[in-house]
Each structure stands twice: as structure tokens, then as C-alpha cells.
Design a protein around this motif. Structure first.
Motif, PDB file in Angstrom:
ATOM      1  N   UNK A   1       0.845  -1.188   0.000  1.00 47.51           N
ATOM      2  CA  UNK A   1       0.000   0.000   0.000  1.00 47.51           C
ATOM      3  C   UNK A   1       0.884   1.242   0.000  1.00 47.51           C
ATOM      4  N   UNK A   2       0.626   2.136  -0.949  1.00 49.75           N
ATOM      5  CA  UNK A   2       1.325   3.418  -1.019  1.00 49.75           C
ATOM      6  C   UNK A   2       0.302   4.513  -0.723  1.00 49.75           C
ATOM      7  N   UNK A   3       0.642   5.373   0.220  1.00 50.07           N
ATOM      8  CA  UNK A   3      -0.245   6.468   0.617  1.00 50.07           C
ATOM      9  C   UNK A   3       0.482   7.776   0.367  1.00 50.07           C
ATOM     10  N   UNK A   4      -0.138   8.644  -0.417  1.00 49.83           N
ATOM     11  CA  UNK A   4       0.478   9.922  -0.768  1.00 49.83           C
ATOM     12  C   UNK A   4      -0.241  11.068  -0.072  1.00 49.83           C
ATOM     13  N   UNK A   5       0.514  11.849   0.692  1.00 48.06           N
ATOM     14  CA  UNK A   5      -0.076  12.997   1.377  1.00 48.06           C
ATOM     15  C   UNK A   5      -0.272  14.140   0.388  1.00 48.06           C
ATOM     16  N   UNK A   6      -1.527  14.460   0.153  1.00 51.34           N
ATOM     17  CA  UNK A   6      -1.877  15.620  -0.652  1.00 51.34           C
ATOM     18  C   UNK A   6      -2.427  16.679   0.298  1.00 51.34           C
TER      19      UNK A   6
ATOM     20  N   UNK B   1      -0.526  -5.876  -7.416  1.00 54.40           N
ATOM     21  CA  UNK B   1      -0.903  -6.051  -6.025  1.00 54.40           C
ATOM     22  C   UNK B   1      -0.515  -4.874  -5.147  1.00 54.40           C
ATOM     23  N   UNK B   2      -0.339  -3.708  -5.758  1.00 54.14           N
ATOM     24  CA  UNK B   2       0.072  -2.502  -5.033  1.00 54.14           C
ATOM     25  C   UNK B   2      -1.043  -1.467  -5.149  1.00 54.14           C
ATOM     26  N   UNK B   3      -1.595  -1.076  -4.006  1.00 49.50           N
ATOM     27  CA  UNK B   3      -2.640  -0.060  -3.973  1.00 49.50           C
ATOM     28  C   UNK B   3      -2.015   1.315  -3.749  1.00 49.50           C
ATOM     29  N   UNK B   4      -2.617   2.341  -4.343  1.00 50.32           N
ATOM     30  CA  UNK B   4      -2.110   3.708  -4.175  1.00 50.32           C
ATOM     31  C   UNK B   4      -3.297   4.634  -3.921  1.00 50.32           C
ATOM     32  N   UNK B   5      -3.243   5.371  -2.828  1.00 45.82           N
ATOM     33  CA  UNK B   5      -4.317   6.287  -2.472  1.00 45.82           C
ATOM     34  C   UNK B   5      -3.743   7.607  -1.971  1.00 45.82           C
ATOM     35  N   UNK B   6      -4.521   8.667  -2.118  1.00 47.80           N
ATOM     36  CA  UNK B   6      -4.069   9.969  -1.618  1.00 47.80           C
ATOM     37  C   UNK B   6      -4.911  10.398  -0.426  1.00 47.80           C
ATOM     38  N   UNK B   7      -4.249  11.060   0.509  1.00 56.35           N
ATOM     39  CA  UNK B   7      -4.860  11.528   1.744  1.00 56.35           C
ATOM     40  C   UNK B   7      -4.816  13.053   1.733  1.00 56.35           C
TER      41      UNK B   7
ATOM     42  N   UNK C   1      -3.307  10.445  11.094  1.00 53.36           N
ATOM     43  CA  UNK C   1      -2.692   9.137  11.329  1.00 53.36           C
ATOM     44  C   UNK C   1      -3.737   8.031  11.314  1.00 53.36           C
ATOM     45  N   UNK C   2      -4.904   8.290  11.904  1.00 56.90           N
ATOM     46  CA  UNK C   2      -5.954   7.278  11.922  1.00 56.90           C
ATOM     47  C   UNK C   2      -6.404   6.915  10.506  1.00 56.90           C
ATOM     48  N   UNK C   3      -6.551   7.933   9.654  1.00 57.49           N
ATOM     49  CA  UNK C   3      -6.950   7.685   8.268  1.00 57.49           C
ATOM     50  C   UNK C   3      -5.853   6.946   7.510  1.00 57.49           C
ATOM     51  N   UNK C   4      -4.596   7.313   7.770  1.00 54.57           N
ATOM     52  CA  UNK C   4      -3.475   6.643   7.113  1.00 54.57           C
ATOM     53  C   UNK C   4      -3.409   5.174   7.507  1.00 54.57           C
TER      54      UNK C   4
END
Length: 273
Positions: free
Chosen positions: A146-151, A189-195, A245-248
Motif C-alpha cells: 500500500x502506497x499512501x500519498x499525502x496531498x 498487487x500494489x494499492x495507491x491512495x491519496x490523503x 494518522x488514523x486515516x493513514x
């Protein structure tokens, strides 16, 4: 339909958090560790990361500090070698490191644009590339991830005095969606989402409030905060680092295993109003 209860845990996973020396990055690194992950804290301020890692390790958790300049391809390569030697695994990347440069667009400079683009956009590309090269099938770890990008909400809506900052965060949102679709279509198998945080009580958030004063929107910082809470944020408060942090943690965990390419706003209803 599965009736299993989704668990917001990271047991057995290895997570990398950039910009982990303070603010949102620090809060996310701490929560990931408490959720069971072995966490690599990366920052140019490695002393701060070492202090946090020592504290977490002292609590019986797993943490490791590294110096990571997110704009350096060499540092990303070194990080991969650290992961191989430490846990031989990589499951989560939180691309959190970034800077804020505000001001009226007519007063911004080309040098400012180049700097913020390098740190806020190019670093996300470098981190995403490094992670997927390790996580996809046939790679050194090949366990997905899982990749999470801070926007930011500034990447979704227009805000006075935020033009070049918002442009970089809009680019992060777009890069997230393109890479999410690409990785899914090719079976990585790699998810990517922005926060997308709203105004958060951090040093960067304080700077944004001051910019509202500097460009003449309000008379002082207290007035800026009061205006946001009373008229622009339906929940009536500024956000804090734990909110993000909770959302991440949700996006990092297997509870979000069918979630990719989304933009998750954590803003007290600001964008909905």
C-alpha cells in the motif's frame, strides 16, 4: 460475501514513513508501530527520527531511523538496501514529506516553484517508483503493498495564497490515480491512495494561517483560526495529527484491501460545505 471482521492492524508488515521527524509523519510512524508494523522513519532530520525510534523501541515496538532526502535517488536506493538487511520486506510507503510555500501567485518566484515541485511532486514519484520496484511480482520482496500519498484539500479546491502549493498537491492527487490504475491493471498487487488533510494544527498549519494574514484576508492568526472554525469547517475545529494518522492506518491496513485510487479527505467537512 466474507463475514470476517476487518482489522486495522499492521502485524508482520514493514512500513516506511517519510518526513517522520515531526508533525503528521511522526504521528503516523508512531501509530503504525503501535499497530504492529516494523517502521522505518525517514527524514533529513535524522536526529529527530533517532529519538522517536529509540522511544518506540523502548516500548517494545520495532522502529529504525534513516537519513532520507526524498529528492535523492541515491537515498531511495540506500533505503531499499536498509530494508533488505533489516527485515527483507516492504509493505507500506507513506509519502508524507513535503513543504509549504504560500503567498500571492504574482509574488511567487520561479525558484520557489522549482523547489516546491522537487520536494512535493518529484519526491512522491521517486518514492512510488522505489516501492513498486520492490513490491510487484518478481521483485525483491514481491508481496504487494500500500502506497499512501499525502496531498491536501488545497489539491482539490482553490484557496487564496496557496496557488503553487495547491498545484503540487493537485499533481500528487493525479499521480496517485494514474499509478493506482496502472499497478492494478498490471496485477502488481500494489494499492495507491491519496490523503487530503484540511488545516491541521502543525507548524505548517500555523504558517498557512499566517499567510492568510500576510495577504490581507484577516487581521491576525487568531481571527483566521476563528473564521475557519466558525464559518468554513462544519465540525467547528481544526484537525490534529492523530486525525490524519488514523486515516493513514486504514489505508495502510488490509481493511482497505479493495480501495485504490481514492482521495480521502480528512477536513472536518470543509470540502463538503
Amino acid at each position: 460475501m466474507s463475514k470476517e471482521l476487518a482489522v486495522f492492524g499492521l502485524e508482520g508488515k514493514v512500513a516506511v514513513v517519510t518526513g517522520a521527524g515531526a508533525g503528521i509523519g511522526e504521528a503516523c510512524a508512531r501509530l503504525f508501530a503501535k499497530a504492529g508494523a516494523a517502521v522505518v522513519l525517514g527524514d533529513i532530520n535524522v536526529e529527530a527520527c533517532e529519538r522517536i525510534a529509540a522511544e518506540l523501541n523502548g516500548q517494545g515496538l520495532q522502529a529504525k531511523a534513516v537519513r532520507l532526502d526524498v529528492t535523492s535517488e541515491e537515498d531511495w536506493a540506500a533505503l531499499k538496501q536498509t530494508l533488505v538487511a533489516w527485515k527483507n520486506r516492504w509493505d507500506v510507503l507513506l509519502n508524507n514529506a513535503g513543504i509549504y510555500i504560500g503567498g500571492m501567485l504574482e509574488n511567487n518566484t520561479s525558484a520557489q516553484v522549482s523547489k516546491i515541485n522537487q520536494i512535493n511532486i518529484e519526491s512522491v514519484f521517486l518514492g512510488t517508483r522505489a516501492a513498486v520496484e520492490c513490491m510487484k511480482p518478481g521483485a525483491c520482496f514481491a508481496n504487494g503493498g500500500s502506497i499512501i500519498n499525502l496531498s491536501s484539500i488545497a489539491g482539490l479546491i482553490g484557496v487564496p495564497g496557496h496557488s503553487i502549493y495547491g498545484a503540487t498537491k493537485g499533481a500528487v492527487r493525479s499521480l496517485t490515480k494514474h499509478s493506482a490504475v496502472e499497478f492494478a491493471k498490471f496485477g502488481y498487487g500494489v494499492r495507491v491512495n491519496s490523503l487530503h488533510p484540511g488545516l491541521i494544527e502543525t507548524a505548517m498549519g500555523d504558517q498557512a494561517l499566517q499567510d492568510f494574514v500576510d495577504i490581507g484576508v484577516v487581521a491576525n492568526v487568531d481571527e483566521a483560526a476563528a473564521l475557519l472554525k466558525s464559518a468554513m469547517i462544519p465540525m467547528g475545529r481544526l484537525g490534529n495529527v492523530q486525525d490524519i494518522a488514523n486515516a493513514a492506518l486504514f489505508l495502510a491496513s488490509d481493511a482497505s484491501s479493495y480501495v485504490t485510487g481514492i482521495e480521502l479527505t480528512v477536513d472536518g467537512g470543509f470540502c463538503a460545505a
